[in-house]
Design an enzyme around this catalytic site. Structure first.
Site, PDB file in Angstrom:
ATOM      1  N   LYS A  24       0.674  -1.350   0.020  1.00 30.73           N
ATOM      2  CA  LYS A  24      -0.011   0.153  -0.023  1.00 30.73           C
ATOM      3  C   LYS A  24       0.749   1.213   0.004  1.00 30.73           C
ATOM      4  O   LYS A  24       0.397   2.191  -0.488  1.00 30.73           O
ATOM      5  CB  LYS A  24      -0.901  -0.132   1.323  1.00 30.73           C
ATOM      6  CG  LYS A  24      -2.137  -1.027   1.109  1.00 30.73           C
ATOM      7  CD  LYS A  24      -2.983  -0.860   0.160  1.00 30.73           C
ATOM      8  CE  LYS A  24      -4.164  -1.898   0.262  1.00 30.73           C
ATOM      9  NZ  LYS A  24      -5.133  -1.583  -1.070  1.00 30.73           N
ATOM     10  N   GLU A  74      -9.823   5.881   2.814  1.00 34.21           N
ATOM     11  CA  GLU A  74     -10.543   4.994   3.408  1.00 34.21           C
ATOM     12  C   GLU A  74      -9.822   3.955   3.537  1.00 34.21           C
ATOM     13  O   GLU A  74      -8.767   3.808   3.028  1.00 34.21           O
ATOM     14  CB  GLU A  74     -11.650   4.644   2.222  1.00 34.21           C
ATOM     15  CG  GLU A  74     -11.348   3.427   1.194  1.00 34.21           C
ATOM     16  CD  GLU A  74     -10.024   3.910   0.233  1.00 34.21           C
ATOM     17  OE1 GLU A  74     -10.187   5.097  -0.104  1.00 34.21           O
ATOM     18  OE2 GLU A  74      -9.487   3.095  -0.459  1.00 34.21           O
ATOM     19  N   SER A  76       1.819  -9.865  -0.709  1.00 38.14           N
ATOM     20  CA  SER A  76       1.430  -8.421  -0.769  1.00 38.14           C
ATOM     21  C   SER A  76       1.720  -7.781   0.791  1.00 38.14           C
ATOM     22  O   SER A  76       1.815  -6.556   0.730  1.00 38.14           O
ATOM     23  CB  SER A  76      -0.014  -8.157  -1.205  1.00 38.14           C
ATOM     24  OG  SER A  76      -0.713  -9.042  -0.443  1.00 38.14           O
TER      25      SER A  76
END
Lengths: 253, 402
Positions: free
Chosen positions: B95, B117, B384
């Site tokens: 991210k 969000e 991830s």
């Protein structure tokens, strides 16, 4: 001529009242719409409840949630409008989000609008760029696509939007969601003048309009004022018969 | 590749991936999206911007992340499993790549206030870190249910000076947090930059998030070649919620002869009504600004998705994934909660790597009997994120009190 075009062809002050379908009870739609008309509403917007109403503030969100819990469906809303149509000739527009309409099929939706004698459709999440085909299909059936403009919409774009809409556009009064506070009257005046100058159609103004003073004021700078959250708020507080009628009367006096 | 074959070139200039994508937003957001698109295209060509971005990824984010041959599970499975270690990034997941890219755009556009969000909280943490680094105000919308599931991340976000606003509407998860962020953005569009955390939302977000994340695939391609002397791996695997880690790995390989697989969350099973397998079970629709596949009712209401992992618990999916499914360029599979839990324990025990619960869905695919992976294949899995944030959830599932 369709009823919306006809209504906005004269210069009188106009009050447009928003009612969420299926709220507070599943079969309340007709009663509340007729109350609003009795109170003096010149046009009605019927809200199609949606699970994710991104352009709406907490009041209309709550009404949506209640209506969906009541199990209201788009098909039933068409039946309710047909029923309302037997008793009134006031223009009715549906206001909702695009997904339930896509799911039904846009052509099927438009046909059902026609059958229920719906005069206009307002979809806040279907802006100009994505809506050309849909708007043209509505216009083919003599239904007015009521596209929205906002305070930050460029002049050229207001022109384009109003051209596609054809009969009426909806000027969102603020940067924000339904039920928000209004910004300064000075800013509003400039904005509404800009819309007036660039729009090829009449325009109504909505979002945050809640009192008789507001309605008067907006009518002096536009062709009509929409009251939504304020009406729903009254019903959330008090479900007694006559609440909507009395409130609309107070807006119109 | 045959030079006559048309190179992949999506989205089109209106942000469409054929019928998917687009800009289905209130009129108020159109100028902001147009401005963002212009700024993005400018930045893409701007060498200084690119240099600043890659320096941030390197010195702040910790890139490049290793490509690691997981020998123990490879031996057990009979094929080569390569893990792209995005879990080793600063803040614990891929991210941060996107958060850093977008915050640079926000600065260029002079925006003072950042909103985001978050579902699992990873994007919230990454955005809070980026905002702290650049001294910008940061508000993170998070569903009340997710706040409960991801307390550790909420605490981290607060530590970095950002504010978490609990969202209590609807299902109280990622979709509702996204609604609330959009409402905030509509209201504060003049001074606020919305950092969307996945390859979802209105154009240009799906494109720019993919591009910022594609550093994953670009690195992987080079690393694989350097280590193995093979031109290309045989297969890529990644989990898909909104789909940004998957697109980040896939995109640089999209024109190559490589099999690509995305793994969705099947929750309690795709034949139950408790799953988040949007591509496997969804239908065409519009949500959060884009046309894509969606979990929805017969009446077009958005369905409540379910997954044990908060990061995959989303009823939509990035529009590009819908397109890649339609064109069959990517195959989409799914893994249940239980399969993901098994995979979570398996990878931890065999390799000493605790994956995020989201990532564990991709790991589970390796053991899927129908995956048709051949002996000695080279499979690259996007690891991830790391599993620290999921420890409470896992302990609860295993009946252990911490």
């Amino acid at each position: 001529m369709n009823r919306i075009k006809q209504l906005f062809s004269n210069d009188s002050k106009k009050l447009i009242v928003f009612i969420t379908a299926g709220f507070p009870e599943k079969d309340s739609t007709k009663d509340l719409v007729l109350e609003a008309i009795k109170g003096g509403a010149d046009m009605i917007e019927i809200g199609i409840p949606f699970s994710d109403p991104q352009a709406d503030g907490p009041v209309i969100q709550e009404a949506n949630e209640i209506a969906l819990k009541n199990g209201i469906t788009l098909l039933e809303i068409f039946e309710q409008v047909k029923d309302i149509r037997r008793q009134t000739d006031v223009p009715i527009a549906l206001m909702g989000y695009y997904n339930p309409i896509l799911k039904m099929g846009t052509m099927d939706f438009i046909k059902k609008c026609k059958d229920a004698e719906i005069d206009g459709v307002i979809l806040p999440d279907l802006p100009l760029d994505e809506s050309v085909e849909f708007c043209n299909n509505l216009k083919d059936k003599n239904i007015s696509p009521i596209l929205l403009v906002a305070p930050n919409t460029a002049e050229k774009r207001i022109k384009k939007i109003s051209k596609l809409a054809g009969d009426l556009i909806y000027a969102v009064s603020i940067l924000g969601i339904t039920g928000n506070d209004l910004s300064s009257k000075n800013n509003l005046e400039n904005y509404l003048a800009k819309v007036k100058e660039n729009s090829e159609t009449p325009f109504m103004v909505g979002f945050g309009i809640s009192s008789n003073d507001d309605v008067e004021w907006f009518n002096s700078f536009s062709n009509g004022a929409v009251v939504g959250s304020a009406v729903i708020k009254k019903v959330l507080k008090d479900r007694k018969k006559g609440v909507v009628e009395n409130f609309v009367k107070s807006l119109k006096k | 590749m045959d030079s006559l074959v048309k190179k992949y070139n999506m989205p089109d200039k209106h942000g469409h991936f054929e019928e998917f994508g687009g800009k289905y937003v209130p009129e108020t957001l159109i100028p902001a999206l147009d401005e963002l698109e212009q700024e993005y295209f400018k930045s893409k060509k701007d060498k200084n911007f690119q240099k600043e971005f890659f320096n941030l990824l390197k010195y702040y984010g910790g890139r490049p992340t290793p490509l690691y041959l997981a020998k123990n599970i490879s031996g057990e499975l009979g094929f080569n499993v390569w893990l792209k270690r995005e879990d080793l990034n600063h803040t614990g997941a891929h991210k941060i790549n996107n958060a850093l890219g977008q915050i640079l755009l926000a600065r260029k556009m002079g925006k003072k206030r950042i909103i985001a969000e978050t579902g699992a909280g990873q994007h919230g943490v990454a955005t809070a870190a980026a905002a702290a680094k650049f001294g910008l105000e940061c508000i993170v919308y998070m569903g009340e249910e997710d706040i409960e599931r991801q307390k550790l991340n909420v605490f981290k976000i607060n530590l970095m000076g950002a504010k978490v606003i609990p969202v209590t509407s609807g299902s109280k998860t990622l979709k509702d947090a996204t609604n609330e962020a959009i409402r905030d953005w509509v209201t504060n569009v003049e001074d606020t930059f919305y950092i969307i955390g996945s390859s979802v939302g209105p154009h240009p977000y799906p494109m720019l998030v993919r591009d910022f994340q594609s550093v994953i695939g670009t690195e992987t391609k080079k690393q694989f070649k350097d280590i193995t002397n093979n031109e290309l791996p045989d297969r890529l695997v990644a989990c898909v919620g909104g789909g940004s880690n998957a697109l980040g790995l896939f995109y640089p390989f999209i024109d190559d002869d490589v099999k690509i697989v995305g793994v969705e969350a099947a929750g309690k099973g795709i034949d139950t009504n408790q799953h988040a397998a949007t591509l496997t079970k969804g239908e065409f629709g519009v949500l959060h600004g884009a046309a894509s596949m969606l979990l929805q009712s017969n009446d077009g209401q958005i369905a409540l998705p379910y997954s044990l992992s908060a990061g995959l618990d989303y009823p939509g999916i990035g529009p590009e994934h819908s397109y890649l499914q339609k064109t069959k360029r990517v195959e989409y599979s799914s893994a249940t909660d239980n399969e993901a839990l098994e995979a979570f324990k398996w990878l931890s025990e065999k390799e000493g790597i605790i994956p995020a619960l989201e990532t564990a869905h991709a790991v589970a695919y390796l053991k899927n009997k129908n995956n048709n992976i051949k002996k000695n294949e080279h499979v690259i899995l996007n690891l991830s994120g790391r599993g620290d944030k999921d420890i409470n959830t896992i302990a609860k599932e295993l009946g252990i009190e911490l």
